[in-house]
Write a protein that holds these residues in place. Sequence first.
Motif, PDB file in Angstrom:
ATOM      1  N   LEU A 147       0.832  -1.208   0.000  1.00  0.00           N
ATOM      2  CA  LEU A 147       0.000   0.000   0.000  1.00  0.00           C
ATOM      3  C   LEU A 147       0.865   1.255   0.000  1.00  0.00           C
ATOM      4  CD1 LEU A 147      -2.289  -2.050   0.596  1.00  0.00           C
ATOM      5  CD2 LEU A 147      -3.291  -0.300   2.079  1.00  0.00           C
ATOM      6  N   SER A 162       0.666   4.186  -2.908  1.00  0.00           N
ATOM      7  CA  SER A 162       0.477   5.608  -2.581  1.00  0.00           C
ATOM      8  C   SER A 162       1.591   6.470  -3.160  1.00  0.00           C
ATOM      9  CB  SER A 162       0.437   5.790  -1.059  1.00  0.00           C
ATOM     10  OG  SER A 162       1.723   5.609  -0.486  1.00  0.00           O
ATOM     11  N   ASN A 203      -6.848   6.600  -5.381  1.00  0.00           N
ATOM     12  CA  ASN A 203      -8.155   6.793  -4.746  1.00  0.00           C
ATOM     13  C   ASN A 203      -9.119   5.661  -5.096  1.00  0.00           C
ATOM     14  OD1 ASN A 203      -7.573   9.180  -3.376  1.00  0.00           O
ATOM     15  ND2 ASN A 203      -8.093  10.455  -5.142  1.00  0.00           N
ATOM     16  N   CYS A 223      -8.098   2.473  -3.154  1.00  0.00           N
ATOM     17  CA  CYS A 223      -8.479   2.553  -1.733  1.00  0.00           C
ATOM     18  C   CYS A 223      -9.980   2.378  -1.555  1.00  0.00           C
ATOM     19  CB  CYS A 223      -8.028   3.884  -1.131  1.00  0.00           C
ATOM     20  SG  CYS A 223      -6.236   4.036  -0.956  1.00  0.00           S
ATOM     21  N   THR A 224     -10.753   2.968  -2.443  1.00  0.00           N
ATOM     22  CA  THR A 224     -12.214   2.830  -2.365  1.00  0.00           C
ATOM     23  C   THR A 224     -12.627   1.376  -2.548  1.00  0.00           C
ATOM     24  OG1 THR A 224     -12.491   5.073  -3.247  1.00  0.00           O
ATOM     25  CG2 THR A 224     -14.399   3.607  -3.346  1.00  0.00           C
ATOM     26  N   ILE A 247     -11.713  -0.654   0.553  1.00  0.00           N
ATOM     27  CA  ILE A 247     -12.585  -0.347   1.697  1.00  0.00           C
ATOM     28  C   ILE A 247     -13.960  -0.978   1.543  1.00  0.00           C
ATOM     29  CG2 ILE A 247     -13.830   1.558   2.806  1.00  0.00           C
ATOM     30  CD1 ILE A 247     -11.263   3.267   2.188  1.00  0.00           C
ATOM     31  N   PHE A 300      -6.253  -0.669   5.474  1.00  0.00           N
ATOM     32  CA  PHE A 300      -6.071   0.713   5.025  1.00  0.00           C
ATOM     33  C   PHE A 300      -5.540   1.590   6.159  1.00  0.00           C
ATOM     34  CE2 PHE A 300      -7.964   4.995   4.930  1.00  0.00           C
ATOM     35  CZ  PHE A 300      -7.383   5.496   3.780  1.00  0.00           C
ATOM     36  N   MET A 336       2.170   5.098   3.989  1.00  0.00           N
ATOM     37  CA  MET A 336       1.756   5.826   2.788  1.00  0.00           C
ATOM     38  C   MET A 336       2.542   7.122   2.648  1.00  0.00           C
ATOM     39  SD  MET A 336      -2.373   5.329   2.736  1.00  0.00           S
ATOM     40  CE  MET A 336      -3.130   3.707   2.709  1.00  0.00           C
ATOM     41  N   PRO A 382      -5.014   9.284   0.504  1.00  0.00           N
ATOM     42  CA  PRO A 382      -6.023   9.471  -0.546  1.00  0.00           C
ATOM     43  C   PRO A 382      -6.903  10.672  -0.208  1.00  0.00           C
ATOM     44  CG  PRO A 382      -6.667   7.683   0.912  1.00  0.00           C
ATOM     45  CD  PRO A 382      -5.295   8.110   1.342  1.00  0.00           C
ATOM     46  N   VAL A 402     -12.405   9.393   0.476  1.00  0.00           N
ATOM     47  CA  VAL A 402     -12.030   7.988   0.684  1.00  0.00           C
ATOM     48  C   VAL A 402     -11.842   7.705   2.172  1.00  0.00           C
ATOM     49  CG1 VAL A 402     -10.244   6.262   0.262  1.00  0.00           C
ATOM     50  CG2 VAL A 402     -10.965   7.775  -1.587  1.00  0.00           C
TER      51      VAL A 402
END
Length: 729
Positions: free
Chosen positions: A414, A418, A427, A430-431, A434, A449, A456, A460, A464
Amino acid sequence: MRIYADAVYQEHEKVILEGNNHTTVRIPVLIRIGEFALWLKYNPAKTLIDYIGEHTWFSERYCQNDSGNVSKKCIDHGHALILLDGLDEIPEVRRRKEIVQLIREFIHQYVNAPDFISAFDEKLFDDVRFFLCRMVETQPSAKSGGSQILITSRIVGYDMNSLIGPFITHYLLSLMMYGEVNEFAKKWMSEVEQVVDEVLSNEGISIDKQTIETLSKRRIEAVKSIFENTKEYLLFNSSLLTLICTLIFQSSTEFHPKSRVEIYNQVDESALRFWIKHEPSISTELLTQFLINLSTHLHLESPSGLIDTFDITQLSRLTVKQQIMATNGAGIRRYGEKLLKALESNTGIVAERGLEVFGFQHLSFQEYFVAQSLVKRDFRDRNIIKYYSIEEIANRILLNTINPRFREPLLMGLGWISWKWLVADFNEFCTLLIRSNKNYVIPLGVLLFFDALNDMRRLPSELVIFTALDSLLDHPLNDVAKRYLIPNLFKLSEDIIKNWMSSHLKDDKSLSKFCQCFLMQFEYLFGLQSFHQKSKLSVVVAEQLWSFYNERKSAKFVVDQTLRTIMMLRRAPDNIFPNRWTSHFEPQKIDLSNIHPLILSIIIVVCGGVILEEDIPIKIHWSHRRIYRESSIMELIIEYLMNQEQSHSIKVQALIKQYEKVIEEASPSNTSDDIVDTFVALICLQEVSNLLVIRKYLRYQALLMAFEKIKQAYFFITRTFYTISNDVY
């Protein structure tokens, strides 16, 4: 372990520790649990004591000839110090459970105190009830006659198969403090410079003093610079700090990493340049893919983290074939040999760990390349390069969240995304991470996350982050919200916390659930090391809650009770709400011990200040530093307290008249906080049961609200007191 080994070698009777502490000499026995697991695979009916004597350390026999029996005898007679290293390196949960059980049985049978008490025997005394007595239940470790055992593991995954016993103690290695980091970096640079100077002198190579001083000065400046520009958590980890110092020493350019993955990437690129220099016919793409294949193989198939010559040769040829570097057998073998030859050069990433046995120099490098395999976007299908979709990568990462062995690779993965991906792609990823929790009861993608925030390079969008927080707050399992919401919220900046609270706690249900979570986690948060930061963020949350109190009538009760509870807790920070009255309560102005009970009762009901100490016996006291709200009635009370000339009875009558005047000037329909608080003061001063007060002001709506406020304060304090009493006793 080296201290014990030196003591044995020099035939000392004691091992001197820090200060005047000492312990008895014990024979060190080092065991890598990953290698034990591999041995157990071929010897399923045997136990840990059977392995000792035959055991290996990075594939080399730990004991030579008959010395294996000596190790067993040392354990039998209680003269051993056993280190079991890397409990977390067993990838299979079922296998780890079996090994933990074997370790448990080994401890119970062979690792007893000098008086033969096992780590799993029940304690004779209750620590709480006998807290005033100094009861010794077993003999100290400094006394000879009992072996000791030390087991290392990362935190993640340990809880699933842990070793718990009355006499087993768990320790968490803390990160270095700022001063220690600074000292470490300076000493590292100084000692490495001395070693390099000695090597050059032995080789007859001389460098003028001016050049040496210039280089040394540049490195010192670079060290100072990393303290100013690098994230703190990267510096407080000794292994990462060592890598940073190494890169500074080797590089002529400044290096200010903002994430952990940047450090490993820099080491990787440096090693690749070195390899290409020695073997120009091998491309960086081929070397990188080989390291990815090697790391994945070791992570999934080898708990020991080692691979023999035959298997690594086969893996190198498979990599060549994947990359279409050669189509015939001879060409594949030739490129495979070149790959292995490149690895033979010492670059600090992969090395021969024993006779014809290879592995990564450190587990973290292996995890970095596993991370590369997880986030890799392109792949070769015959001669065509194709790309994984963002959704496919998100699903791949989500599938591995249930495996504790993949925790560090996932966090670094992750961090890489990033850093390297486009903002829009980041973005979207990450969405998807999640929201992709359909097959899991626990929101694993959300938790991953938040765990990865420190890794990171950039965050984001707020949208998010808010989606992630909402998924915790609105989770159908209340326990998920209570356990995970607040600790993860406190990983974010003040502005993000404020913006999320103001925009997403608009309804009373959400606000009430948030307050429950805040209270549940408050004591835990303030038990952590980063107390100052947690205190600062608690103030931000409390201020935002208070804004809800002022804006929404329906929020008054839940906010008031939440903030009152927080300020009663022992670990709560003082002066969480700065108010203009606090300075007046300093000892040089007001004698706090002489505040009349009637006056104190008004302050407690209206402004709080009560603290419960969870000691034995439980203590309850008041502090002006724990006042959680302001009130207009306090101005007159401060005047009362500052007046040292008149008697209490005269001052009380004056207070009553002034409060009555305030009420008479207000309309009967006025239910503002100021009027309710004034009624509270009047009722307390003239006694709750005074019927004249009730009859005189019965038409005022605020009167009943004042009685309700007094009742709530009474029940709140008594309920909290008895709850804590039951917990302690």
